[in-house]
Design a protein around this motif. Sequence first.
Motif, PDB file in Angstrom:
ATOM      1  N   LEU A  35       1.068  -1.273  -0.122  1.00 21.90           N
ATOM      2  CA  LEU A  35       0.186   0.053  -0.096  1.00 21.90           C
ATOM      3  C   LEU A  35       1.036   1.153  -0.104  1.00 21.90           C
ATOM      4  CD1 LEU A  35      -2.469   1.555   0.390  1.00 21.90           C
ATOM      5  CD2 LEU A  35      -2.690   1.013   2.725  1.00 21.90           C
ATOM      6  N   GLU A  36       1.636   1.299   0.702  1.00 22.10           N
ATOM      7  CA  GLU A  36       2.858   2.315   0.740  1.00 22.10           C
ATOM      8  C   GLU A  36       3.409   2.564  -0.376  1.00 22.10           C
ATOM      9  OE1 GLU A  36       5.570   2.373   4.199  1.00 22.10           O
ATOM     10  OE2 GLU A  36       3.840   2.094   5.698  1.00 22.10           O
ATOM     11  N   VAL A  60      -4.713   4.595  11.763  1.00 15.86           N
ATOM     12  CA  VAL A  60      -5.068   3.932  10.258  1.00 15.86           C
ATOM     13  C   VAL A  60      -3.556   3.691   9.446  1.00 15.86           C
ATOM     14  CG1 VAL A  60      -5.406   6.208   9.109  1.00 15.86           C
ATOM     15  CG2 VAL A  60      -6.607   3.996   8.362  1.00 15.86           C
ATOM     16  N   ASP A  61      -3.692   2.655   8.562  1.00 15.40           N
ATOM     17  CA  ASP A  61      -2.410   2.397   7.928  1.00 15.40           C
ATOM     18  C   ASP A  61      -2.136   3.532   6.975  1.00 15.40           C
ATOM     19  OD1 ASP A  61      -2.283  -0.148   8.995  1.00 15.40           O
ATOM     20  OD2 ASP A  61      -3.374  -1.068   7.271  1.00 15.40           O
ATOM     21  N   PRO A 133      -4.403  -6.513  -0.685  1.00 17.06           N
ATOM     22  CA  PRO A 133      -3.245  -6.643  -1.549  1.00 17.06           C
ATOM     23  C   PRO A 133      -2.924  -7.848  -2.580  1.00 17.06           C
ATOM     24  CG  PRO A 133      -2.647  -7.291   0.896  1.00 17.06           C
ATOM     25  CD  PRO A 133      -4.075  -6.762   0.638  1.00 17.06           C
ATOM     26  N   SER A 134      -4.119  -8.292  -2.843  1.00 17.16           N
ATOM     27  CA  SER A 134      -3.916  -9.282  -3.890  1.00 17.16           C
ATOM     28  C   SER A 134      -5.234  -9.427  -4.791  1.00 17.16           C
ATOM     29  CB  SER A 134      -4.308 -10.748  -3.251  1.00 17.16           C
ATOM     30  OG  SER A 134      -4.291 -11.855  -3.983  1.00 17.16           O
ATOM     31  N   GLU A 135      -4.980  -9.072  -6.090  1.00 14.17           N
ATOM     32  CA  GLU A 135      -6.061  -8.861  -6.929  1.00 14.17           C
ATOM     33  C   GLU A 135      -6.904 -10.418  -6.935  1.00 14.17           C
ATOM     34  OE1 GLU A 135      -7.354  -6.549  -8.452  1.00 14.17           O
ATOM     35  OE2 GLU A 135      -5.775  -5.169  -8.566  1.00 14.17           O
ATOM     36  N   ASP A 165      -6.731   0.290  -6.282  1.00 12.15           N
ATOM     37  CA  ASP A 165      -5.906   1.413  -5.438  1.00 12.15           C
ATOM     38  C   ASP A 165      -4.886   2.145  -6.011  1.00 12.15           C
ATOM     39  OD1 ASP A 165      -6.038   2.106  -2.650  1.00 12.15           O
ATOM     40  OD2 ASP A 165      -3.886   1.787  -2.715  1.00 12.15           O
ATOM     41  N   SER A 166      -4.208   1.632  -6.893  1.00 14.34           N
ATOM     42  CA  SER A 166      -3.168   2.392  -7.895  1.00 14.34           C
ATOM     43  C   SER A 166      -3.763   3.504  -8.599  1.00 14.34           C
ATOM     44  CB  SER A 166      -2.299   1.447  -8.658  1.00 14.34           C
ATOM     45  OG  SER A 166      -1.526   2.096  -9.413  1.00 14.34           O
TER      46      SER A 166
END
Length: 190
Positions: A35-36, A60-61, A133-135, A165-166
């Motif tokens: 994510l970062e 929160v992240d 974090p996984s499609e 997200d991107s």
Amino acid sequence: MTPDIATSTSPELHATLQNILSNKQARGSFGEVQLENLVRDALPDSAYSFQHTLGNAKRVDCYIKLPNPPGAICIDSKFPLESYRGLTDSPDEAARERARRALESDVKKHITDIAERYIVPGETADSAIMFLPSESVYAEINLQLPRLVDESRKRRVYMAGPDIDSSSCRLWSQGFHFESMTCGRARPSK
């Protein structure tokens, strides 16, 4: 002849990835790092913060500093791998149904937690994002659990895999660019 790095290190990379994914805490860190990286690649440094503490003392992240409306967007990374693997590795329909219910229960809890912790009236937007974090996990949830997807939308917690997200970050980046161009201009007089 130079050895092919991808071929020579693939067992080591595979073992490392397996170690990360088998440990829940490491897997959480993997999602947060992904994510970062997505956020850092798309947005200016001033547009976000990581491990941001809100006024309600919840951390929160990722906190995207969007102007009102909509306001700051909170993104929390979740990786329900055990229940996902249970669904995809099930030997029969009965096991698949148990795994589907487990995945639904896990994700529903994440949705509830995110809605209660990270949608803060007057401080954040009226919605938040759960980063998966996984499609393949994202796709499986959308295909197998349509009622859960509807529930997440009602709670205003939107699920996003890395691609979505991107894309969102790139759109926000364009918004920041537009805002920086227009804020410096004099407003037309009446």
